[in-house]
Design a protein around this motif. Structure first.
Motif, short mmCIF file in Angstrom:
data_model
loop_
_atom_site.label_atom_id
_atom_site.label_comp_id
_atom_site.label_asym_id
_atom_site.label_seq_id
_atom_site.Cartn_x
_atom_site.Cartn_y
_atom_site.Cartn_z
N LEU A 285 0.82 -1.22 0.00
CA LEU A 285 0.00 0.00 0.00
C LEU A 285 0.85 1.26 0.00
CD1 LEU A 285 -2.63 1.58 0.34
CD2 LEU A 285 -2.52 1.14 2.76
N GLY A 289 1.20 1.56 -3.61
CA GLY A 289 -0.12 2.17 -3.73
C GLY A 289 -1.24 1.20 -4.03
N LEU A 291 -4.05 -0.97 -2.50
CA LEU A 291 -4.77 -1.17 -1.24
C LEU A 291 -5.28 -2.61 -1.18
CD1 LEU A 291 -5.97 -0.35 1.37
CD2 LEU A 291 -7.80 0.81 0.20
N LEU A 345 -3.83 -8.31 -11.00
CA LEU A 345 -2.86 -7.39 -11.59
C LEU A 345 -3.54 -6.24 -12.34
CD1 LEU A 345 -0.04 -9.63 -12.97
CD2 LEU A 345 0.12 -7.82 -11.30
N GLY A 346 -4.59 -6.57 -13.05
CA GLY A 346 -5.21 -5.55 -13.90
C GLY A 346 -6.23 -4.70 -13.19
N VAL A 347 -6.49 -5.00 -11.91
CA VAL A 347 -7.54 -4.29 -11.19
C VAL A 347 -6.92 -3.13 -10.45
CG1 VAL A 347 -9.42 -4.56 -9.56
CG2 VAL A 347 -8.66 -6.50 -10.89
N ARG A 348 -7.59 -1.99 -10.49
CA ARG A 348 -6.98 -0.80 -9.92
C ARG A 348 -7.83 -0.17 -8.83
NH1 ARG A 348 -4.52 2.93 -14.68
NH2 ARG A 348 -3.37 1.30 -15.76
N ASP A 350 -10.02 1.42 -6.07
CA ASP A 350 -10.97 0.91 -5.07
C ASP A 350 -11.52 -0.46 -5.47
OD1 ASP A 350 -11.78 2.61 -6.98
OD2 ASP A 350 -12.98 3.90 -5.68
N ASP A 449 1.79 7.07 -10.83
CA ASP A 449 1.00 6.94 -12.05
C ASP A 449 1.44 5.69 -12.81
OD1 ASP A 449 -0.12 7.12 -14.63
OD2 ASP A 449 -0.44 9.25 -14.29
N ASP A 451 0.51 4.42 -15.68
CA ASP A 451 0.75 4.51 -17.11
C ASP A 451 2.09 5.17 -17.40
OD1 ASP A 451 -1.72 3.36 -17.54
OD2 ASP A 451 -2.73 5.29 -17.33
N ASN A 459 8.48 -2.55 -15.50
CA ASN A 459 7.68 -3.72 -15.83
C ASN A 459 6.58 -3.86 -14.78
OD1 ASN A 459 6.56 -6.22 -16.15
ND2 ASN A 459 8.49 -7.19 -16.69
N ILE A 461 3.95 -5.87 -14.36
CA ILE A 461 3.60 -7.18 -13.82
C ILE A 461 4.59 -7.59 -12.74
CG2 ILE A 461 3.36 -9.60 -14.42
CD1 ILE A 461 2.36 -8.79 -17.08
N GLN A 462 5.88 -7.51 -13.15
CA GLN A 462 6.93 -7.96 -12.24
C GLN A 462 6.94 -7.12 -10.96
OE1 GLN A 462 10.43 -8.30 -14.65
NE2 GLN A 462 11.71 -8.24 -12.82
N LEU A 567 1.11 15.34 -1.30
CA LEU A 567 -0.14 15.86 -0.78
C LEU A 567 -0.14 17.37 -0.63
CD1 LEU A 567 -0.87 13.07 1.76
CD2 LEU A 567 -2.34 13.74 -0.11
N GLU B 7 9.86 -11.94 -19.23
CA GLU B 7 8.61 -11.17 -19.24
C GLU B 7 7.51 -11.91 -19.97
OE1 GLU B 7 9.19 -7.24 -20.75
OE2 GLU B 7 10.56 -6.76 -19.11
N LEU B 10 6.15 -14.54 -17.88
CA LEU B 10 5.30 -13.98 -16.84
C LEU B 10 3.92 -13.67 -17.40
CD1 LEU B 10 6.13 -13.54 -13.95
CD2 LEU B 10 6.40 -11.14 -14.42
N ILE B 78 -16.54 4.45 -3.83
CA ILE B 78 -17.29 3.38 -3.18
C ILE B 78 -17.65 3.85 -1.79
CG2 ILE B 78 -17.21 1.03 -2.35
CD1 ILE B 78 -15.22 0.43 -4.52
N ARG B 145 -7.69 9.41 -4.81
CA ARG B 145 -8.83 8.50 -4.66
C ARG B 145 -8.78 7.65 -3.41
NH1 ARG B 145 -11.33 6.54 -10.00
NH2 ARG B 145 -12.29 5.20 -8.46
N LEU B 146 -7.56 7.33 -2.96
CA LEU B 146 -7.45 6.49 -1.79
C LEU B 146 -7.99 7.19 -0.55
CD1 LEU B 146 -6.41 3.70 -1.85
CD2 LEU B 146 -4.16 4.50 -1.15
N LEU B 149 -11.76 6.87 0.11
CA LEU B 149 -12.06 5.46 0.37
C LEU B 149 -11.72 5.11 1.82
CD1 LEU B 149 -12.94 2.71 -0.69
CD2 LEU B 149 -10.57 2.23 -1.19
N LEU B 338 -15.10 -8.67 -10.72
CA LEU B 338 -14.09 -7.61 -10.73
C LEU B 338 -12.92 -7.97 -11.63
CD1 LEU B 338 -13.99 -6.47 -7.01
CD2 LEU B 338 -14.98 -5.31 -8.96
N ALA B 355 -12.49 3.02 -13.82
CA ALA B 355 -12.79 1.98 -12.83
C ALA B 355 -11.70 1.84 -11.86
CB ALA B 355 -12.93 0.63 -13.50
#
Lengths: 578, 355
Positions: A285, A289, A291, A345-348, A350, A449, A451, A459, A461-462, A567, B7, B10, B78, B145-146, B149, B338, B355
């Motif tokens: 976290l 970053g 959660l 991995l692909g979920v961001r 909240d 960020d 992207d 990388n 994923i790694q 912040l 990679e 992976l 959320i 955003r955190l 939440l 999800l 999302a």
């Protein structure tokens, strides 16, 4: 016109604080806190909290009148304080009226805590019809709050500190008393002079109060000289001073369990375990970053692995020693981090929080179900976890008979203390080195960020997987030690609440900050464990803390410099300081 | 290009694990279903019972899910405390209903005895939600955003444990409504009256909400704000007011759901909001978050799955006491949705950024 405004805003402040005090009364905090004294036979903690609320309402509303500051307008300030305190007190008085002095108040049918004993507390034992007590007391403390603001700065700070120290000493007086008494008859006299059964004695209060004020005043006059004196020391002198400080801390840390007894040792072990988990989640976290609300799953996996590997109960598989099982548990937790990290991995953002929460709950439900009971013991859990042994273990004989240890068995909380504290230190070091590494910078880039980080050649994923895995490994270590400390592990001890605990302590300490984790764990885990009265309202206070921290200080108590910058990026001062 | 082989491996592992999950799940559901049907342990009447129970429970989830969906649609956040708002409504109704029951009002006027607590619960939940929004969410609008939440998680725990402090850790029994006891005979199948009434009430509430959102001026403003806050503000819409009324409206639905829930389970306790809250969130995501009809469909699908699932596919797999894993079905659906289709059944594809 101006005057009216002052009065009206004072009334508003008073109303807000009045509602807060009524809330505290209904929640039961006032009554429970009254079991503990600040000053024995003089004022209980519950009364102190109410007084502090009236005091604060007076202080805040009178501060509104001192705008612009520095102008000496004592009359409106004092009036505002008086009015605010009076309003706060009046609301409490209304509460007293609503409760009434019957043995079974009607209000109690709804609010459990609107009890006769609360009535007694709010009338300070004066009994029937004394509705005037609270308004009077409120007005006086509101006035005091306003007057406090008018004191010169030179006096205000020492008084501030002295009050804090007195409250702190009062809260922990029971502990100090026990520790002192343990040291022999000479100390017993001192202990009984300073500390009562439930709070400070009058003499103790005076000594601490005046002592702190004197020290603070002395520091005011001589502090700078001492500081510059230290700075003027030759280089070798400074180094030896630092070494001496570290040696002193180490000495205290090593000796502490010997003098404090098992209770405090156990509390410190718990704190150390949460530091381990906090450092782990701090990687996922705080650094990366991500959660993860299902973090407790890794803790559980570490605990269950050690349980299955070392237990001499019916579910024990291997009966191997603790020292071999722990590295395996860490590896298994790491593998679990990999397995759970892959799909998300692909979920961001909240969505990630909710998805991991779902994973955590699924694991808890499965571990406690009859379906997997043949492996994990279901709701009964795994019992009979072998204690660590310095020396050789006799071979395993039969179920429910612990293996005999030829050497020193580390069974007591005082013994686990050393393991837990050593691991916490080690992991803190690892986390610190990780943060400074290339990987650590990649994590922070992802946090800022995703992207952009990817475009710059990180990388994703790694890096993300490593964040999950290393975080999981640390939590697994914590779980492994926890299972050994308790001697058993149940599915019910891996509630979502544990994850929330860990998230809270990271937030309070400061996301991404390693000393912050330690501060947060001490504040959120250690204090409630030591203060039974507080621990009853633990999650209520956590909730409040989370909201207040987010509103007032989202960077935490001990922020890392990167978060500070992030912040307050408009705040140039903070940036240059960092 | 240094680690390109690693990679690629992976990447392969990632998609392999994801596909493995899907195949495993589908296979488990199919195998379990076939096994159960062949064993023929349950009569068709029992299956109908399961489905009816699923519908009434699902309609409650749908009602709660509306609040999640509307808030998410407007603020992209959320509202973690929504499940606890549901709980506050149930508590409010409990105390009112107990009092009404005590003076014999519920026995004499069963319909009013049902409606008045529902109305009270809606008002109470709406009020508390407005307070929560004002204190814990509004100052944080525009923060990373955190931050909101975490504040929402804090609000959730605060509400739970404040109510625990007020009313104690025990569970209260919602007063019985005699007119709702017993069964109705529909085409030779006995159906519990409570379940029918709950489902019908929930559908009426949803219809009202849909009407408000689609055909009133305030609803139009809500939709405008959810499209773009800035543009809506330029068109003269008071964005803050619309956000507050969205919270209040969603919370009122949750409060009503709280009463319906306690009619079925007859239990009111401080922690009752957590699981239904998560499940309703699942329903909202299932239907496509931000999408009001989607939330209704999602709730029904989830309710039926959860009610039929343990007997249909878990028992077929030879799992003892499958009812223990009822919640696990919902959570699995949550995670799967999800992971694989975060836009939901009815939702348009939301970009990952959103999302």
């Amino acid at each position: 016109m101006k005057k009216e405004n002052i009065i009206w805003s004072a009334v508003k402040t008073g109303l807000i604080f009045g509602v807060i005090t009524i809330f505290l009364s209904f929640v039961g905090m006032v009554e429970v806190f009254s079991k503990r004294d600040v000053v024995e036979h003089v004022i209980t903690l519950g009364q102190f909290v109410l007084l502090a609320a009236a005091f604060a309402s007076g202080l805040i509303s009178s501060r509104g009148t001192l705008n612009p500051p520095g102008q000496n307008k004592s009359l409106p300030a004092l009036t505002a304080g008086l009015v605010a305190g009076l309003v706060t007190g009046t609301l409490l008085g209304l509460l007293v009226f609503a409760i009434g002095d019957s043995a079974e108040p009607a209000l109690r049918k709804i609010f459990l805590n609107a009890s006769p004993s609360l009535y007694q507390l709010l009338t300070i034992g004066k009994g029937a019809g004394n509705y005037w007590v609270m308004p009077t007391v409120g007005a006086i403390s509101g006035l005091l709050g306003a007057a406090y603001l008018l004191l010169p700065e030179l006096l205000r700070r020492p008084i501030n500190r002295a009050l804090l120290v007195v409250v702190f000493m009062a809260l922990f007086s029971g502990l100090f008393r026990v520790v002192f008494i343990n040291q022999g008859p000479g100390m017993e006299v001192v202990a009984k002079f300073l500390f009562g059964q439930t709070g400070l004695t009058v003499a103790g209060t005076l000594i601490f109060f005046i002592g702190v004020i004197l020290i603070a005043l002395f520091w005011n006059y001589r502090g700078e000289q001492i500081q510059s004196g230290v700075a003027r020391l030759p280089k070798s002198g400074q180094v030896s001073l630092r070494v001496a400080t570290i040696a002193l801390i180490a000495f205290v840390a090593l000796g502490l369990p010997l003098v404090s007894g098992p209770f405090i040792a156990q509390v410190i072990v718990t704190v150390a375990l949460f530091i381990l988990m906090g450092l782990g989640l701090n990687i996922t976290l705080g650094f990366a970053g991500l959660l993860d609300l299902g973090f407790v799953a890794f803790y559980a996996i570490g605990a269950y692995t050690v349980g299955l590997l070392t237990s001499y109960g019916p579910f024990g598989l291997q009966h191997i020693p603790f020292w071999v099982a722990v590295p395996i548990a860490v590896l298994v937790a790491m593998g679990a981090g990999f397995m759970l990290g892959l799909p998300v991995l692909g979920v961001r953002g909240d969505y990630l929080a909710i998805a991991t929460l779902g994973f955590g709950e699924i694991i808890r439900l499965l571990a406690g179900s009859d379906f997997l009971a043949p492996f994990f013991g279901g709701p009964q859990g795994i019992i009979g976890i072998q204690k660590p042994c310095l020396g050789t273990l006799e071979p395993f004989l039969k179920v429910d008979v612990p293996r005999v240890c030829n050497g020193i068995e580390l069974g007591k909380p005082q013994d686990i203390y050393y393991i837990a504290v050593a691991s916490a230190l080690l992991i803190a070091f690892v986390a610190w080195r990780l943060r400074e590494s290339r990987l650590g910078r990649a994590w922070m880039a992802i946090r800022e960020d995703e992207d952009v980080a990817e475009a710059l050649g990180v990388n994703l994923i790694q890096t993300k997987l490593l964040a999950y895995m290393l975080g999981a490994a640390m939590a697994g270590l914590g779980g492994a030690i926890f299972a050994t400390l308790i001697g058993s592990i149940f599915a019910t001890s891996m509630q979502l609440l544990v994850s929330i605990n860990v998230v809270s302590l990271i937030i309070v300490g400061g996301m991404g900050s390693i000393p912050g984790v330690i501060v947060g764990a001490i504040a959120l885990i250690g204090l409630p464990e030591l203060l039974r009265e507080v621990s009853e309202f633990r999650y209520l206070l956590y909730g409040m803390t989370l909201i207040i921290m987010m509103l007032a200080k989202p960077e935490g108590l001990w922020p890392s410099q990167a978060t500070l910058r992030e912040l307050h990026h408009s705040d140039v001062k903070a940036e240059t300081k960092a | 290009m240094r680690t390109s082989v690693g990679e690629r491996l992976l990447d392969l592992a990632v998609s392999g694990v994801l596909w493995g999950f899907r195949i495993l799940l589908v296979a488990a559901v199919l195998l379990g279903t076939i096994a159960t049907i062949r064993a023929g342990k349950y009569t068709s009447e029992q299956w109908i019972d399961f489905v009816v129970f699923g519908i009434s429970q699902g309609s409650i989830y749908a009602l709660i899910a509306l609040g999640y969906t509307m808030v998410y649609g407007i603020l992209r956040m959320i509202n973690f405390a929504h499940g606890d708002i549901f709980m506050t409504g149930a508590f409010g109704a409990y105390f009112l209903a107990t009092w009404l029951n005590g003076i014999g009002f519920i026995d004499n006027h069963p319909i009013l005895g049902l409606l008045i607590p529902i109305l009270f619960a809606m008002i109470m939940a709406g009020g508390i939600a407005m307070l929560v929004e004002r204190i814990a969410y509004r100052p944080l609008r525009g923060a990373p955003r955190l931050v909101p939440l975490i504040s929402a998680i804090g609000a959730s725990f605060f509400l739970e444990y404040a109510f625990r402090g007020f009313f104690g850790p025990g569970v209260y029994a919602y007063p019985p409504i005699k007119a709702l006891e017993g069964e109705w005979n529909v085409l030779g199948v006995g159906i519990l009256k409570v379940q029918v009434v709950v489902a019908v009430a929930a559908f009426i509430m949803m219809a009202i909400l849909y009407f408000i959102v689609m055909f009133t001026k305030a609803g139009k403003a809500m939709r405008a704000v959810s499209e773009s806050k800035d543009t809506a503000a330029l068109m003269g819409i008071d964005v803050n007011r619309i956000i507050v009324s969205t919270f209040a409206l969603g919370a009122a639905m949750a409060g009503a759901a709280g009463v319906l829930y306690s009619l079925i389970y007859r239990q009111v306790g401080f922690f009752m909001g957590f699981t239904p809250g998560i499940k309703a969130f699942t329903a909202a995501v299932l239907g496509g978050i931000g999408n009001i009809p989607g939330a209704m469909v999602g709730g029904l699908v989830l309710g039926v799955f959860e009610s039929v699932g343990p007997s249909l596919f878990l028992e077929g797999l030879g799992i003892p006491r499958p009812y223990q894993l009822k919640d696990a079905i919902a959570f699995t659906m949550l995670v799967m949705i999800l992971l694989f289709r975060p836009s939901g059944i009815l939702g348009e594809r939301i970009t990952t950024k959103k999302a």
